[in-house]
Motif scaffolding. Structure first.
Motif, PDB file in Angstrom:
ATOM      1  N   PHE A   1       0.832  -1.198   0.000  1.00 16.45           N
ATOM      2  CA  PHE A   1       0.000   0.000   0.000  1.00 16.45           C
ATOM      3  C   PHE A   1       0.870   1.252   0.000  1.00 16.45           C
ATOM      4  N   ALA A   2       1.891   1.283   0.852  1.00 16.84           N
ATOM      5  CA  ALA A   2       2.748   2.463   0.958  1.00 16.84           C
ATOM      6  C   ALA A   2       3.515   2.737  -0.335  1.00 16.84           C
ATOM      7  N   LYS A   3       3.834   1.684  -1.092  1.00 16.04           N
ATOM      8  CA  LYS A   3       4.584   1.853  -2.335  1.00 16.04           C
ATOM      9  C   LYS A   3       3.681   2.252  -3.502  1.00 16.04           C
ATOM     10  N   VAL A   4       2.438   1.798  -3.482  1.00 16.37           N
ATOM     11  CA  VAL A   4       1.501   2.092  -4.570  1.00 16.37           C
ATOM     12  C   VAL A   4       0.833   3.451  -4.368  1.00 16.37           C
ATOM     13  N   LEU A   5       0.669   3.854  -3.116  1.00 21.99           N
ATOM     14  CA  LEU A   5      -0.074   5.075  -2.789  1.00 21.99           C
ATOM     15  C   LEU A   5       0.436   6.350  -3.472  1.00 21.99           C
ATOM     16  N   PRO A   6       1.748   6.637  -3.481  1.00 19.10           N
ATOM     17  CA  PRO A   6       2.199   7.901  -4.077  1.00 19.10           C
ATOM     18  C   PRO A   6       1.770   8.099  -5.520  1.00 19.10           C
ATOM     19  N   ASP A   7       1.880   7.075  -6.349  1.00 18.31           N
ATOM     20  CA  ASP A   7       1.463   7.194  -7.748  1.00 18.31           C
ATOM     21  C   ASP A   7      -0.043   7.385  -7.860  1.00 18.31           C
ATOM     22  N   ALA A   8      -0.799   6.660  -7.032  1.00 18.49           N
ATOM     23  CA  ALA A   8      -2.261   6.780  -7.066  1.00 18.49           C
ATOM     24  C   ALA A   8      -2.681   8.208  -6.736  1.00 18.49           C
TER      25      ALA A   8
ATOM     26  N   ALA B   1      -0.720  10.923  -6.978  1.00 21.65           N
ATOM     27  CA  ALA B   1      -0.190  11.825  -8.006  1.00 21.65           C
ATOM     28  C   ALA B   1      -1.112  11.870  -9.222  1.00 21.65           C
ATOM     29  N   HIS B   2      -1.663  10.722  -9.600  1.00 21.66           N
ATOM     30  CA  HIS B   2      -2.596  10.676 -10.732  1.00 21.66           C
ATOM     31  C   HIS B   2      -3.846  11.512 -10.454  1.00 21.66           C
ATOM     32  N   ALA B   3      -4.169  11.685  -9.176  1.00 22.88           N
ATOM     33  CA  ALA B   3      -5.340  12.472  -8.787  1.00 22.88           C
ATOM     34  C   ALA B   3      -4.966  13.916  -8.461  1.00 22.88           C
ATOM     35  N   GLY B   4      -3.691  14.258  -8.660  1.00 22.09           N
ATOM     36  CA  GLY B   4      -3.249  15.620  -8.366  1.00 22.09           C
ATOM     37  C   GLY B   4      -3.136  15.901  -6.881  1.00 22.09           C
ATOM     38  N   GLU B   5      -2.862  14.875  -6.099  1.00 20.90           N
ATOM     39  CA  GLU B   5      -2.792  15.020  -4.649  1.00 20.90           C
ATOM     40  C   GLU B   5      -1.439  14.546  -4.125  1.00 20.90           C
ATOM     41  N   THR B   6      -1.144  14.931  -2.906  1.00 18.66           N
ATOM     42  CA  THR B   6      -0.006  14.403  -2.166  1.00 18.66           C
ATOM     43  C   THR B   6      -0.543  13.711  -0.922  1.00 18.66           C
TER      44      THR B   6
ATOM     45  N   GLY C   1      -4.463  13.682   3.277  1.00 17.92           N
ATOM     46  CA  GLY C   1      -4.716  13.491   4.698  1.00 17.92           C
ATOM     47  C   GLY C   1      -5.566  14.586   5.294  1.00 17.92           C
ATOM     48  N   GLU C   2      -5.453  15.797   4.757  1.00 16.15           N
ATOM     49  CA  GLU C   2      -6.244  16.921   5.252  1.00 16.15           C
ATOM     50  C   GLU C   2      -7.731  16.763   4.938  1.00 16.15           C
ATOM     51  N   LYS C   3      -8.065  15.875   4.013  1.00 13.11           N
ATOM     52  CA  LYS C   3      -9.460  15.656   3.627  1.00 13.11           C
ATOM     53  C   LYS C   3     -10.083  14.453   4.331  1.00 13.11           C
ATOM     54  N   LEU C   4      -9.282  13.784   5.153  1.00 12.12           N
ATOM     55  CA  LEU C   4      -9.759  12.600   5.871  1.00 12.12           C
ATOM     56  C   LEU C   4      -9.953  12.905   7.344  1.00 12.12           C
ATOM     57  N   ASP C   5     -10.963  12.328   7.939  1.00 14.01           N
ATOM     58  CA  ASP C   5     -11.240  12.520   9.361  1.00 14.01           C
ATOM     59  C   ASP C   5     -10.455  11.478  10.157  1.00 14.01           C
ATOM     60  N   ILE C   6      -9.138  11.631  10.095  1.00 17.75           N
ATOM     61  CA  ILE C   6      -8.216  10.706  10.738  1.00 17.75           C
ATOM     62  C   ILE C   6      -7.143  11.532  11.441  1.00 17.75           C
ATOM     63  N   LEU C   7      -6.723  11.119  12.606  1.00 18.61           N
ATOM     64  CA  LEU C   7      -5.653  11.827  13.295  1.00 18.61           C
ATOM     65  C   LEU C   7      -4.409  11.874  12.412  1.00 18.61           C
ATOM     66  N   PRO C   8      -3.786  13.028  12.265  1.00 22.73           N
ATOM     67  CA  PRO C   8      -2.603  13.154  11.407  1.00 22.73           C
ATOM     68  C   PRO C   8      -1.510  12.137  11.725  1.00 22.73           C
ATOM     69  N   LYS C   9      -1.296  11.837  12.994  1.00 20.73           N
ATOM     70  CA  LYS C   9      -0.236  10.895  13.348  1.00 20.73           C
ATOM     71  C   LYS C   9      -0.568   9.480  12.864  1.00 20.73           C
ATOM     72  N   ILE C  10      -1.863   9.151  12.846  1.00 20.69           N
ATOM     73  CA  ILE C  10      -2.278   7.840  12.341  1.00 20.69           C
ATOM     74  C   ILE C  10      -2.116   7.790  10.827  1.00 20.69           C
ATOM     75  N   TRP C  11      -2.530   8.862  10.156  1.00 16.96           N
ATOM     76  CA  TRP C  11      -2.413   8.911   8.700  1.00 16.96           C
ATOM     77  C   TRP C  11      -0.948   8.800   8.263  1.00 16.96           C
TER      78      TRP C  11
ATOM     79  N   LEU D   1     -12.597   8.571  -2.567  1.00 20.24           N
ATOM     80  CA  LEU D   1     -13.678   9.528  -2.834  1.00 20.24           C
ATOM     81  C   LEU D   1     -13.227  10.979  -2.668  1.00 20.24           C
ATOM     82  N   VAL D   2     -12.469  11.264  -1.628  1.00 23.94           N
ATOM     83  CA  VAL D   2     -12.097  12.662  -1.373  1.00 23.94           C
ATOM     84  C   VAL D   2     -11.021  13.167  -2.327  1.00 23.94           C
ATOM     85  N   THR D   3     -10.280  12.239  -2.940  1.00 20.59           N
ATOM     86  CA  THR D   3      -9.226  12.660  -3.872  1.00 20.59           C
ATOM     87  C   THR D   3      -9.633  12.481  -5.332  1.00 20.59           C
ATOM     88  N   ALA D   4     -10.873  12.041  -5.567  1.00 17.95           N
ATOM     89  CA  ALA D   4     -11.329  11.777  -6.942  1.00 17.95           C
ATOM     90  C   ALA D   4     -10.361  10.834  -7.643  1.00 17.95           C
TER      91      ALA D   4
END
Length: 215
Positions: free
Chosen positions: A97-104, A106-111, A116-126, A146-149
């Motif tokens: 998951f950690a290796k695939v996530l950055p490209d996923a 980036a394709h959505a124009g996100e980092t 993480g700012e769009k998720l209701d999750i504690l930053p340290k957990i994210w 959903l939040v990153t389209a």
């Protein structure tokens, strides 16, 4: 004009949802004849798909009764602890998951930070999820998509590395698959679709909510 996207969601749901135990328990549901006599005189069993809501003559009535009884039971924490053996193997795995996530993202124009700012999750957990120290639960991956389209192919890739899939017998999965497949990412439309099917446990940060509070 009635909200067409909700009508479209209902049609999709009726054609896809497959928890036949729950459907058959509805008072307005008519059990179809699943057996037939073939040309050779032998008894044949029809595909179970004939039991889906789209085949009900009074499907609007049945769907309305189904929605009335809905309660979101898909609560999970945002993460799961990873077995020690998995943590040791990850450096040697090509896909995690950690290796695939950055490209996923980036394709959505996100980092990772903007997502993480769009998720209701504690930053340290994210941050621990991003680094691969914790596993994201399915609710978390769906909310992230959903939040990153997120593009459907990238959602599928994240699901594959986590061993997840869209399950047709789960209301949450059918509704989220509709949103992702049809690109329904407008916040108002997305939330209306989730509310229509009583989906309340996705860790999506909304404007009225404060900082992430879910562990």
């Amino acid at each position: 004009m009635e909200k067409q996207y909700l009508t479209s969601l209902d049609e999709y749901f009726c054609a896809q949802y497959s928890d036949y135990v729950k459907l058959s328990a509805l008072a307005s549901y008519s059990m179809p004849d699943v057996l037939s006599v073939g040309a050779d005189g032998n008894i044949e069993r029809k595909s179970s798909e004939i039991m889906r809501l789209c085949h009900q003559k009074n499907r609007e009535e049945v769907l309305a009764e189904f929605k009335e009884k809905l309660v979101d039971t898909e609560f999970t924490f945002s993460f799961a602890y990873r077995p020690f053996r998995d943590r040791m193997r990850d450096p040697f795995r090509k896909y995690t998951f950690a290796k695939v996530l950055p490209d996923a993202l980036a394709h959505a124009g996100e980092t990772a930070e903007s997502a993480g700012e769009k998720l209701d999750i504690l930053p340290k957990i994210w941050k621990k999820i991003v680094k691969g120290k914790l596993y994201p639960e399915k609710n978390t991956v769906l909310a992230l998509a959903l939040v990153t389209a997120m593009k459907q192919a990238d959602v599928n890739n994240l699901f594959n590395v986590m061993g997840y899939s869209f399950e047709k017998e789960r209301v949450r999965d059918v509704v989220c698959e509709y949103l992702l497949t049809n690109g329904v990412f407008n916040e108002e439309m997305r939330d209306a679709c989730l509310a229509e099917y009583k989906i309340t446990n996705l860790p999506i940060k909304r404007k009225e909510s404060g900082s992430g509070a879910q562990a």
